[in-house]
Design a protein around this motif. Structure first.
Motif, PDB file in Angstrom:
ATOM      1  N   LEU A 141       0.825  -1.202   0.000  1.00 48.25           N
ATOM      2  CA  LEU A 141       0.000   0.000   0.000  1.00 48.25           C
ATOM      3  C   LEU A 141       0.863   1.257   0.000  1.00 48.25           C
ATOM      4  N   GLU A 142       2.024   1.188   0.608  1.00 54.09           N
ATOM      5  CA  GLU A 142       2.916   2.344   0.636  1.00 54.09           C
ATOM      6  C   GLU A 142       4.014   2.124  -0.404  1.00 54.09           C
ATOM      7  N   SER A 143       4.036   2.995  -1.399  1.00 55.51           N
ATOM      8  CA  SER A 143       5.042   2.833  -2.453  1.00 55.51           C
ATOM      9  C   SER A 143       6.328   3.544  -2.057  1.00 55.51           C
ATOM     10  N   ARG A 144       7.426   3.031  -2.546  1.00 54.66           N
ATOM     11  CA  ARG A 144       8.730   3.630  -2.270  1.00 54.66           C
ATOM     12  C   ARG A 144       9.332   4.095  -3.577  1.00 54.66           C
TER      13      ARG A 144
END
Length: 75
Positions: free
Chosen positions: A20-23
């Protein structure tokens, strides 16, 4: 048999998708001050300029949005 197994896995939602959290590689590689100083020019994106066809599509999208808004407002 493989096809049925794949279909079962897709229906069972075994493949949950990406995180869900992109880097971002840029954010991981540089300090925040470098990212803030970066110049973002939409007309010269990674060395590629917007051509006439791209400009026409932008104007056409704006025109379609305007027509839709006017239809919604005035009927």
């Amino acid at each position: 048999d493989d096809y049925n197994q794949l279909g079962f896995n897709l229906r069972s939602n075994i493949f949950q998708g990406g995180p869900l959290e992109s880097r971002s590689l840029m954010k991981d590689s540089y300090t925040p001050d470098i990212i803030q100083k970066a110049i973002r020019d939409p007309k010269n994106w990674h060395g590629r300029r917007t051509d006439e066809l791209g400009k026409w599509h932008q104007k056409n999208a704006l025109n379609l949005n305007l027509q839709k808004t006017l239809e919604d407002k005035y009927g």
